[in-house]
Design a protein around this motif. Structure first.
Motif, PDB file in Angstrom:
ATOM      1  N   LEU A 105       0.823  -1.228   0.000  1.00 14.40           N
ATOM      2  CA  LEU A 105       0.000   0.000   0.000  1.00 14.40           C
ATOM      3  C   LEU A 105       0.854   1.275   0.000  1.00 14.40           C
ATOM      4  CD1 LEU A 105      -2.873  -0.726   2.572  1.00 14.40           C
ATOM      5  CD2 LEU A 105      -3.115  -0.343   0.123  1.00 14.40           C
ATOM      6  N   VAL A 217      -9.604  -4.841   7.059  1.00 20.60           N
ATOM      7  CA  VAL A 217      -9.162  -5.412   5.779  1.00 20.60           C
ATOM      8  C   VAL A 217      -9.279  -6.941   5.902  1.00 20.60           C
ATOM      9  CG1 VAL A 217      -7.276  -5.627   4.120  1.00 20.60           C
ATOM     10  CG2 VAL A 217      -7.614  -3.489   5.355  1.00 20.60           C
ATOM     11  N   THR A 265     -13.023  -3.543   3.825  1.00 20.88           N
ATOM     12  CA  THR A 265     -12.601  -3.880   2.469  1.00 20.88           C
ATOM     13  C   THR A 265     -12.059  -5.312   2.471  1.00 20.88           C
ATOM     14  OG1 THR A 265     -11.364  -3.093   0.567  1.00 20.88           O
ATOM     15  CG2 THR A 265     -10.227  -2.988   2.655  1.00 20.88           C
ATOM     16  N   LEU A 267      -9.608  -8.317   0.455  1.00 21.69           N
ATOM     17  CA  LEU A 267      -8.505  -8.479  -0.502  1.00 21.69           C
ATOM     18  C   LEU A 267      -8.419  -9.973  -0.883  1.00 21.69           C
ATOM     19  CD1 LEU A 267      -5.575  -6.297   0.914  1.00 21.69           C
ATOM     20  CD2 LEU A 267      -6.946  -5.856  -1.115  1.00 21.69           C
ATOM     21  N   GLU A 280      -6.486  -5.031  -6.439  1.00 15.14           N
ATOM     22  CA  GLU A 280      -7.315  -4.565  -5.312  1.00 15.14           C
ATOM     23  C   GLU A 280      -6.483  -3.684  -4.371  1.00 15.14           C
ATOM     24  OE1 GLU A 280     -10.663  -5.180  -4.279  1.00 15.14           O
ATOM     25  OE2 GLU A 280     -10.902  -5.703  -6.391  1.00 15.14           O
ATOM     26  N   LEU A 284      -7.093   0.046  -3.255  1.00 17.87           N
ATOM     27  CA  LEU A 284      -7.104   0.459  -1.838  1.00 17.87           C
ATOM     28  C   LEU A 284      -6.091   1.582  -1.589  1.00 17.87           C
ATOM     29  CD1 LEU A 284      -8.365  -0.250   0.923  1.00 17.87           C
ATOM     30  CD2 LEU A 284      -6.485  -1.851   1.277  1.00 17.87           C
ATOM     31  N   LYS A 287      -7.167   5.128  -2.040  1.00 22.19           N
ATOM     32  CA  LYS A 287      -7.952   5.732  -0.955  1.00 22.19           C
ATOM     33  C   LYS A 287      -7.050   6.331   0.141  1.00 22.19           C
ATOM     34  CE  LYS A 287     -12.115   3.045  -1.635  1.00 22.19           C
ATOM     35  NZ  LYS A 287     -13.102   2.143  -1.061  1.00 22.19           N
ATOM     36  N   TYR A 297      -9.352   8.069   2.955  1.00 20.26           N
ATOM     37  CA  TYR A 297      -9.384   7.678   4.374  1.00 20.26           C
ATOM     38  C   TYR A 297      -8.851   8.760   5.332  1.00 20.26           C
ATOM     39  CZ  TYR A 297     -10.434   2.912   2.871  1.00 20.26           C
ATOM     40  OH  TYR A 297     -11.031   1.809   2.334  1.00 20.26           O
TER      41      TYR A 297
END
Ligand SMILES: Nc1nc2c(ncn2[C@@H]2O[C@H](COP(=O)(O)OP(=O)(O)OP(=O)(O)O)[C@@H](O)[C@H]2O)c(=O)[nH]1
Length: 826
Positions: A105, A217, A265, A267, A280, A284, A287, A297
């Protein structure tokens, strides 16, 4: 350096994209070892790594908070980010792919578990900066850790710490854990909710800053159970937990949504559906990084409002509180942090300010006027305050304002002495300038004192005001930065200096007038004394009055430009009158000294006695009445002595009068003692007698001389005597003429005489003859005197019992003397 470190260094130089690949390529060392190796590299090299992918263990296995976080944040370049950063933490069971998710991420560099060993990788709490984003990512040691066993203390504390410091808390769980109480860490969440409520539940209602987003998550989401169902299950579980909490009474009806926002969310399986997983994760990621994304977020409401430069300190404080099981009062923590940081920022600003101010303090203290000091002080002040504002304004507003006021007071109290010193120096300089301006303006003859003074005054006030205004620009009047009092003081001193100058100038003017007055008095008075008349004093005093009047009007005319007060004028005029009188009296004194008076008496007597009315010298003949002429001349001359003796005009109004001086300073010398009435007396009584006596002696000598001149004219040989001589001497003359011897002698004599005349020796011969004759005569006279001298002749004015003779006695005595003298001569 050991192998681990060396290897870590290599990895740092060329950071891998996928930790998994590195693990495969490495010799089987765990990522935990890699993380430790990174930290070791930093400490071995003596500096904090500066790459954005550097990670730091902020809380270690021993539950100790690192001292290097502030430095690490600094090297991440976030020190001056202010509020422009976000914090995210991950929370979940051990080895559920938390580190993997974070790395994907945020592009971080957290260690990932070795698949082969399935060992816990993350110990304590680690932090890394997101790649190309101002996001601080915290990888928290997994809950339910095999290594810690039943010890859930660290998990609780770590969860509470993460909740208190991050905006978004990712709760990482496997899909199959949903619905399981322990597996989904619901038990731990319950404890954290409970503690959270007890600690800062009340404050949460007051402000929005303590809201946190819980992002669930769900990993390895197969899709068979829709996300909404899973979300429903989790939400129900959370609400149930929330309801089962034992809440403090004041927040008894508080709801879960008052403190937390929930997001969910899923995954896909990372290995089984790698592509789907990747896409995905990228979705994410948006966000977290794309502010325009609808589901962004990092909403501002979650921000803890801690400036980036205070994050390290804030977290340390929170950890300390959590560690010691003290009440975790976040607002208080924020205030404490604000106090600490504001103090730090303030002292840095003040230190810099003091350094600048120091350079100008010395010159001011040594009495110099520092040009543009006000501007300098303002700039130092502004620099210090703006520096403080820049760094401290992000902290707790109340603390920031309070500390700012303290800083301002400290700056002002440091600047105020400089301002006061500068004022004093300007005052001094302006006064010196005023003095020289006056001195310059009063040079020469044609100045107007009042104009010079007023222009110098105006200039000094302007200069002072300009300087003072400039210096006062850095402060406020109500804080003591006022210069009006100093201006008043300056005005007083300037006035005193001007008064002193005026007094000096007045004295100078009076002296100048006095000098000219002396000149004007001297000549007319001298003339009056040459031919004294009975009204001499009237004339002298009229001269005095006229000259004084001119001098006074001259003074008054000049005094106008001096702005002298009536009192000062009165005093100066009085001084002038006295000095004029003293000058006159001195002149009279000179003209009536013994020698001068006796000379004048002699002249007067001579003019009357030795000259007739037509001014022709008298030749006394036997028939002349010498005695009467002598008496007349002597008596008239003697009358002058009492005239001279006192300043006594016929018109008494001419006698000046003197007031008491306006101010009576103690006389500095004998000259200052002014006794007018005694100054009117010129000769005392004894002096009159003395002068009369001395004059009489002189007059008597003249008388005797006159008598003698008449006797010598009487003693001349009559003409008929020459006839008798011819008759009686005829025979002797014939005898000489007819006697050859005598005749020859006669011829020789005549020839000698002729030669003498021819050679021009007649004069010298006569001179010799005269000298010889005089000497013979002198000797003869001396002999005669010795023969006939009477003692009374040497004392023509014998002392009488009354001290002086009356005129009849005198005349008898003189007659007797004269006839006796004549008789003797005959
Ligand atoms: N099944 C599955 N395995 C994953 C996934 N993500 C990572 N893994 C694997 O799970 C193992 C643990 O990964 P980590 O990222 O170290 O897990 P962790 O939660 O950080 O572990 P700790 O820090 O020790 O608590 C690794 O072998 C990963 O390859 C995933 O989405 N699904």
């Amino acid at each position: 350096m050991d192998m681990n470190v060396q290897s870590a260094q290599n990895l740092l130089r060329d950071p891998p994209k996928d930790i998994k690949e590195i693990m495969d390529a490495s010799t089987g060392q765990t990522k935990a070892a890699l993380d430790v190796a990174r930290a070791n590299v930093a400490s071995i090299n003596g500096h904090t790594p500066s790459g954005s992918k550097e990670i730091i263990q902020i809380i270690n296995d021993e539950k100790e908070f690192t001292k290097d976080l502030a430095q690490q944040i600094n090297s991440w370049g976030l020190r001056d980010a202010g509020f422009g950063y976000d914090i995210v933490a991950v929370f979940g069971s051990q080895s559920t792919g938390k580190s993997t998710l974070l790395n994907r991420l945020f592009g971080t560099n957290f260690g990932v578990m070795d698949e082969a060993k399935r060992q816990q990788t993350t110990k304590g709490i680690w932090m890394c900066k997101g790649s190309d984003m101002n996001v601080l990512v915290m990888d928290v040691e997994g809950a339910d850790g095999r290594e810690r066993g039943e010890d859930q203390d660290f998990e609780r504390k770590a969860a509470l710490f993460s909740l208190a410091s991050s905006e978004v808390m990712i709760v990482n769980l496997w899909e199959h854990q949903v619905g399981l109480y322990q597996g989904a860490n619901m038990g731990l969440l319950k404890t954290v909710f409970e503690v959270n409520l007890g600690l800062f539940g009340k404050r949460t209602k007051d402000g929005p800053n303590q809201r946190t987003l819980l992002l669930f998550v769900i990993r390895d989401h197969l899709g068979t159970t829709p996300l909404s169902n899973l979300q429903q299950t989790l939400t129900t579980d959370l609400l149930r937990i929330w309801d089962s909490l034992s809440k403090p009474s004041e927040v008894a009806d508080a709801k879960l949504e008052d403190y937390f926002d929930l997001a969910f969310t899923g995954l896909p399986h990372k290995i089984l559906a790698a592509d789907a997983f990747e896409s995905e994760v990228q979705e994410l990621r948006k966000k977290f990084v794309d502010k325009t994304n609808e589901g962004y977020y990092f909403k501002s409401g979650y921000h803890k409002r801690i400036p980036a430069d205070g994050v390290a300190l804030y977290m340390e404080g929170i950890w300390e509180q959590v560690q010691s099981n003290k009440d975790l009062d976040l607002p208080t923590q924020q205030e404490l942090l604000a106090q600490f940081r504001c103090d730090e920022i303030s002292s840095v600003a003040l230190e810099e300010f003091n350094l600048q101010a120091k350079s100008r303090r010395r010159p001011v203290e040594t009495g110099n006027v520092v040009e543009g000091l006000g501007k300098l002080m303002s700039s130092w002040k502004t620099t210090a305050l703006s520096r403080y504002d820049r760094d401290a304004s992000r902290y707790h507003n109340g603390v920031y304002s309070r500390k700012r006021a303290e800083l301002l007071a400290a700056i002002d109290s440091s600047l105020l002495p400089l301002f006061v010193g500068q004022l004093k120096n300007i005052h001094k300089a302006v006064l010196v300038e005023f003095k020289s301006e006056l001195a310059l303006g009063l040079q020469g003859e044609s100045y107007n004192f009042a104009e010079v003074v007023s222009s110098a005054k105006a200039k000094s006030e302007t200069n002072f005001s300009e300087g003072a205004k400039e210096a006062a620009a850095a402060g406020n009047e109500q804080d003591g930065w006022s210069w009006t009092e100093e201006l008043e003081l300056l005005r007083e001193e300037v006035q005193a200096v001007a008064d002193q100058f005026r007094s000096d100038e007045t004295k100078k003017m009076v002296n100048a007038i006095e000098r000219s007055l002396k000149r004007q008095i001297a000549e007319p008075v001298e003339v009056l004394f040459i031919k004294p008349t009975p009204d001499i004093w009237d004339s002298v005093l009229i001269t005095y009055r006229d000259v004084l009047l001119t001098a006074e009007s001259k003074y008054l005319q000049k005094a106008k430009s001096f702005n002298c007060t009536a009192e000062e004028n009165k005093s100066s005029l009085e001084t002038l009158r006295r000095r004029a009188w003293t000058a006159l009296r001195t002149k009279i004194g000179e003209l009536t000294s013994d020698t001068v008076v006796l000379g004048r008496l002699r002249t007067q007597f001579e003019e009357q006695f030795r000259y007739d009315v037509h001014g022709v010298p008298r030749v006394w003949k036997p028939g002349d009445d010498i005695d009467a002429a002598f008496r007349k001349a002597r008596d008239e001359t003697l009358e002058l002595i009492p005239l001279y003796a006192k300043i006594n005009p016929k018109d008494e109004s001419l006698v000046p009068s003197f007031n008491d001086p306006v101010s009576t300073p103690a006389p500095t010398s004998d000259e200052d003692i002014f006794d007018f009435s005694s100054s009117l007396v010129i000769f005392p009584e004894t002096k009159i007698i003395d002068l009369s006596t001395r004059f009489r002696r002189d007059a008597d000598a003249y008388y005797v001389e006159a008598k003698r001149s008449m006797v010598s004219s009487i003693a001349q040989i009559p003409l008929w005597m020459y006839g008798v001589l011819v008759v009686l001497g005829w025979n002797e003359a014939m005898a000489v003429l007819f006697n050859p011897l005598y005749f020859t002698l006669l011829l020789i004599s005549v020839a000698g005489a002729w030669i003498t005349i021819q050679l021009g020796l007649v004069g010298p011969l006569f001179q010799v003859a005269r000298t010889v004759t005089n000497e013979v005569q002198r000797q003869a006279t001396k002999k005669l005197r010795e023969q006939f001298a009477e003692p009374q002749l040497n004392a023509p004015i014998p002392a009488s019992s009354g001290g002086s003779r009356n005129s009849t006695q005198e005349e008898d005595w003189e007659d007797k003397e004269a006839s006796r003298y004549e008789r003797k001569l005959r």
